[in-house]
Design a protein around this motif. Structure first.
Motif, PDB file in Angstrom:
ATOM      1  N   VAL A  82     -21.497  -6.523  15.647  1.00 54.47           N
ATOM      2  CA  VAL A  82     -21.358  -6.619  14.183  1.00 54.47           C
ATOM      3  C   VAL A  82     -20.343  -7.695  13.800  1.00 54.47           C
ATOM      4  O   VAL A  82     -20.600  -8.526  12.919  1.00 54.47           O
ATOM      5  N   SER A  83     -19.206  -7.731  14.493  1.00 53.24           N
ATOM      6  CA  SER A  83     -18.159  -8.691  14.118  1.00 53.24           C
ATOM      7  C   SER A  83     -18.509 -10.122  14.529  1.00 53.24           C
ATOM      8  O   SER A  83     -17.882 -11.073  14.065  1.00 53.24           O
ATOM      9  N   SER A  84     -19.521 -10.301  15.397  1.00 58.43           N
ATOM     10  CA  SER A  84     -19.892 -11.654  15.840  1.00 58.43           C
ATOM     11  C   SER A  84     -20.950 -12.305  14.947  1.00 58.43           C
ATOM     12  O   SER A  84     -21.261 -13.483  15.116  1.00 58.43           O
ATOM     13  N   ILE A  85     -21.528 -11.517  14.026  1.00 54.66           N
ATOM     14  CA  ILE A  85     -22.580 -12.072  13.163  1.00 54.66           C
ATOM     15  C   ILE A  85     -21.968 -13.083  12.194  1.00 54.66           C
ATOM     16  O   ILE A  85     -20.964 -12.800  11.538  1.00 54.66           O
ATOM     17  N   GLY A  86     -22.619 -14.254  12.142  1.00 57.13           N
ATOM     18  CA  GLY A  86     -22.075 -15.327  11.294  1.00 57.13           C
ATOM     19  C   GLY A  86     -21.103 -16.197  12.076  1.00 57.13           C
ATOM     20  O   GLY A  86     -20.663 -17.233  11.598  1.00 57.13           O
ATOM     21  N   GLY A  87     -20.767 -15.782  13.321  1.00 58.90           N
ATOM     22  CA  GLY A  87     -19.931 -16.580  14.217  1.00 58.90           C
ATOM     23  C   GLY A  87     -20.760 -16.965  15.433  1.00 58.90           C
ATOM     24  O   GLY A  87     -21.628 -17.821  15.356  1.00 58.90           O
ATOM     25  N   LYS A  88     -20.515 -16.230  16.544  1.00 60.45           N
ATOM     26  CA  LYS A  88     -21.221 -16.521  17.793  1.00 60.45           C
ATOM     27  C   LYS A  88     -22.730 -16.304  17.698  1.00 60.45           C
ATOM     28  O   LYS A  88     -23.511 -16.909  18.417  1.00 60.45           O
ATOM     29  N   ILE A  89     -23.138 -15.366  16.858  1.00 63.28           N
ATOM     30  CA  ILE A  89     -24.574 -15.057  16.735  1.00 63.28           C
ATOM     31  C   ILE A  89     -24.990 -15.069  15.268  1.00 63.28           C
ATOM     32  O   ILE A  89     -24.146 -14.913  14.374  1.00 63.28           O
ATOM     33  N   LYS A 104     -20.595  -2.398   5.401  1.00 64.59           N
ATOM     34  CA  LYS A 104     -19.450  -3.067   4.756  1.00 64.59           C
ATOM     35  C   LYS A 104     -19.322  -4.494   5.288  1.00 64.59           C
ATOM     36  O   LYS A 104     -18.793  -5.374   4.622  1.00 64.59           O
ATOM     37  N   THR A 105     -19.791  -4.729   6.527  1.00 58.05           N
ATOM     38  CA  THR A 105     -19.636  -6.044   7.176  1.00 58.05           C
ATOM     39  C   THR A 105     -20.929  -6.845   7.223  1.00 58.05           C
ATOM     40  O   THR A 105     -20.904  -8.064   7.152  1.00 58.05           O
ATOM     41  N   VAL A 106     -22.053  -6.160   7.394  1.00 61.34           N
ATOM     42  CA  VAL A 106     -23.338  -6.865   7.552  1.00 61.34           C
ATOM     43  C   VAL A 106     -24.399  -6.243   6.644  1.00 61.34           C
ATOM     44  O   VAL A 106     -24.229  -5.127   6.148  1.00 61.34           O
ATOM     45  N   ASP A 107     -25.483  -7.014   6.444  1.00 57.69           N
ATOM     46  CA  ASP A 107     -26.665  -6.449   5.802  1.00 57.69           C
ATOM     47  C   ASP A 107     -27.635  -6.032   6.903  1.00 57.69           C
ATOM     48  O   ASP A 107     -27.495  -6.474   8.045  1.00 57.69           O
ATOM     49  N   PHE A 108     -28.600  -5.192   6.545  1.00 61.41           N
ATOM     50  CA  PHE A 108     -29.614  -4.783   7.516  1.00 61.41           C
ATOM     51  C   PHE A 108     -31.004  -5.144   7.011  1.00 61.41           C
ATOM     52  O   PHE A 108     -31.248  -5.117   5.798  1.00 61.41           O
ATOM     53  N   SER A 109     -31.891  -5.453   7.966  1.00 58.88           N
ATOM     54  CA  SER A 109     -33.304  -5.651   7.621  1.00 58.88           C
ATOM     55  C   SER A 109     -33.885  -4.295   7.238  1.00 58.88           C
ATOM     56  O   SER A 109     -33.205  -3.270   7.332  1.00 58.88           O
ATOM     57  N   ASP A 110     -35.172  -4.296   6.872  1.00 60.29           N
ATOM     58  CA  ASP A 110     -35.868  -3.017   6.717  1.00 60.29           C
ATOM     59  C   ASP A 110     -35.840  -2.317   8.075  1.00 60.29           C
ATOM     60  O   ASP A 110     -35.925  -2.989   9.113  1.00 60.29           O
ATOM     61  N   PRO A 111     -35.732  -0.980   8.087  1.00 65.15           N
ATOM     62  CA  PRO A 111     -35.712  -0.285   9.375  1.00 65.15           C
ATOM     63  C   PRO A 111     -37.027  -0.468  10.132  1.00 65.15           C
ATOM     64  O   PRO A 111     -38.080  -0.570   9.510  1.00 65.15           O
ATOM     65  N   TYR A 112     -36.952  -0.538  11.471  1.00 66.74           N
ATOM     66  CA  TYR A 112     -38.183  -0.705  12.248  1.00 66.74           C
ATOM     67  C   TYR A 112     -38.420   0.442  13.224  1.00 66.74           C
ATOM     68  O   TYR A 112     -39.458   0.487  13.879  1.00 66.74           O
ATOM     69  N   TYR A 113     -37.458   1.406  13.327  1.00 71.29           N
ATOM     70  CA  TYR A 113     -37.671   2.516  14.268  1.00 71.29           C
ATOM     71  C   TYR A 113     -36.801   3.694  13.876  1.00 71.29           C
ATOM     72  O   TYR A 113     -35.652   3.509  13.499  1.00 71.29           O
ATOM     73  N   GLU A 114     -37.381   4.902  13.962  1.00 70.76           N
ATOM     74  CA  GLU A 114     -36.595   6.112  13.682  1.00 70.76           C
ATOM     75  C   GLU A 114     -36.192   6.763  14.996  1.00 70.76           C
ATOM     76  O   GLU A 114     -37.014   6.931  15.899  1.00 70.76           O
ATOM     77  N   ALA A 115     -34.918   7.108  15.098  1.00 71.74           N
ATOM     78  CA  ALA A 115     -34.426   7.726  16.333  1.00 71.74           C
ATOM     79  C   ALA A 115     -33.517   8.906  15.990  1.00 71.74           C
ATOM     80  O   ALA A 115     -33.356   9.265  14.819  1.00 71.74           O
ATOM     81  N   VAL A 116     -32.932   9.500  17.003  1.00 77.42           N
ATOM     82  CA  VAL A 116     -31.964  10.577  16.824  1.00 77.42           C
ATOM     83  C   VAL A 116     -31.167  10.622  18.133  1.00 77.42           C
ATOM     84  O   VAL A 116     -31.641  10.126  19.155  1.00 77.42           O
ATOM     85  N   GLN A 117     -29.958  11.175  18.086  1.00 76.79           N
ATOM     86  CA  GLN A 117     -29.190  11.301  19.328  1.00 76.79           C
ATOM     87  C   GLN A 117     -29.765  12.447  20.174  1.00 76.79           C
ATOM     88  O   GLN A 117     -30.336  13.402  19.636  1.00 76.79           O
ATOM     89  N   ALA A 118     -29.603  12.326  21.473  1.00 79.62           N
ATOM     90  CA  ALA A 118     -30.008  13.394  22.396  1.00 79.62           C
ATOM     91  C   ALA A 118     -28.807  13.735  23.271  1.00 79.62           C
ATOM     92  O   ALA A 118     -27.816  12.993  23.292  1.00 79.62           O
ATOM     93  N   VAL A 119     -28.912  14.854  23.977  1.00 84.52           N
ATOM     94  CA  VAL A 119     -27.807  15.295  24.834  1.00 84.52           C
ATOM     95  C   VAL A 119     -28.310  15.357  26.282  1.00 84.52           C
ATOM     96  O   VAL A 119     -29.337  15.965  26.568  1.00 84.52           O
ATOM     97  N   ILE A 120     -27.587  14.686  27.168  1.00 86.45           N
ATOM     98  CA  ILE A 120     -27.923  14.739  28.596  1.00 86.45           C
ATOM     99  C   ILE A 120     -26.925  15.690  29.261  1.00 86.45           C
ATOM    100  O   ILE A 120     -25.706  15.548  29.077  1.00 86.45           O
TER     101      ILE A 120
END
Ligand code: GLN
Length: 250
Positions: A82-89, A104-120
């Motif tokens: 996130v902090s490298s956007i507009g600099g290195k990338i 607060k730092t970057v904008d986002f494109s339209d979402p392309y995938y829905e996920a959720v956290q899992a527990v291993i």
């Protein structure tokens, strides 16, 4: 006279050819420098040829073709994207969940995938509900939504790793009780260590749905629009579905 014209044309052609050979790149296209963290299968990982591969890598390359830009992938730590956007990338694609904090730092494109956290968990673990997560030793990947969730769990002792796989290795070494990571990499690690771990779906713990999107420089609406149009076209023309089928076991 005719010969003279031919030789003038030839000289002109040679000049153009020598100009083209003089430090200019083979493509006249602009380059989109894309940051990722190639340790998040099946979205990004290092392929057999040593180059980044995965769903996100293929998706951003397809987007590059649609918007007429060459795509150059830069592999870096997730926590620095996130902090490298507009600099290195220029942009980042890394199974990155849209969060208010990041917005607060970057904008986002339209979402392309829905996920959720899992527990291993280690095979045979009694962990099954949200209550069971309390007071546990939890491994996460640094700077991820898995870490943000773990930080909220009562009494949790959270260890953050640069790569989720390092957390899984510590789980297998007995140093952790569980790992919280996005469902698709969890499934990949679950298959990789099928005789050592079990993967529990996030719904058992009431984890919220998360949406992956491409992180973009703040305020660059022109680039955002191009990328959003490209995503919509790739969904319409079947490319998106074929990439899902190729890379993601659902
Ligand atoms: N989706 C999670 C996040 O955005 C994890 C992403 C990743 O580790 N690449 O925080």
């Amino acid at each position: 006279m005719k010969n003279k014209i031919i030789s003038v044309v030839l000289v002109a052609m040679m000049m153009v050819a020598s100009l083209a050979g003089c430090g200019s790149s083979s493509s006249s296209k602009e380059t989109l420098v894309v940051g990722t963290n190639a340790a998040f299968p099946p979205f990004e990982y290092i392929g057999d040829d040593g180059n980044p591969d995965g769903f996100d890598v293929a998706l951003i390359k397809a987007i590059g073709e649609k918007i007429g830009m060459d795509v150059q992938i830069q592999d870096m730590e997730f926590d620095s994207l996130v902090s490298s956007i507009g600099g290195k990338i220029d942009v980042a694609i890394a199974g990155m969940t849209v969060t208010e904090e990041r917005q607060k730092t970057v904008d986002f494109s339209d979402p392309y995938y829905e996920a959720v956290q899992a527990v291993i968990v280690p095979k045979g673990s009694a962990i099954a509900t949200a209550d069971d997560l309390k007071n546990c030793k939890i491994g996460v990947q640094l700077g991820t939504t898995g870490e943000f969730i773990a930080d909220e769990i009562e009494g949790a002792e959270v260890s953050a790793y640069n790569k989720a796989i390092d957390a899984v290795n510590d789980l297998n070494n007995g140093r952790l009780d569980l790992v919280i990571v996005d469902k698709n990499p969890a499934a990949v690690f679950g298959t990789q260590y099928a005789d050592q771990v079990d993967v529990i779906d996030g719904s058992a713990f009431d984890f919220e749905a998360e949406f992956y999107a491409i992180a973009l420089p703040k305020g660059n609406t022109e680039l955002a629009e191009k990328i959003n149009n490209a995503i919509a076209e790739l969904k319409k023309d079947g490319t998106y579905d074929s990439l899902i089928a190729k890379y993601i076991e659902e």
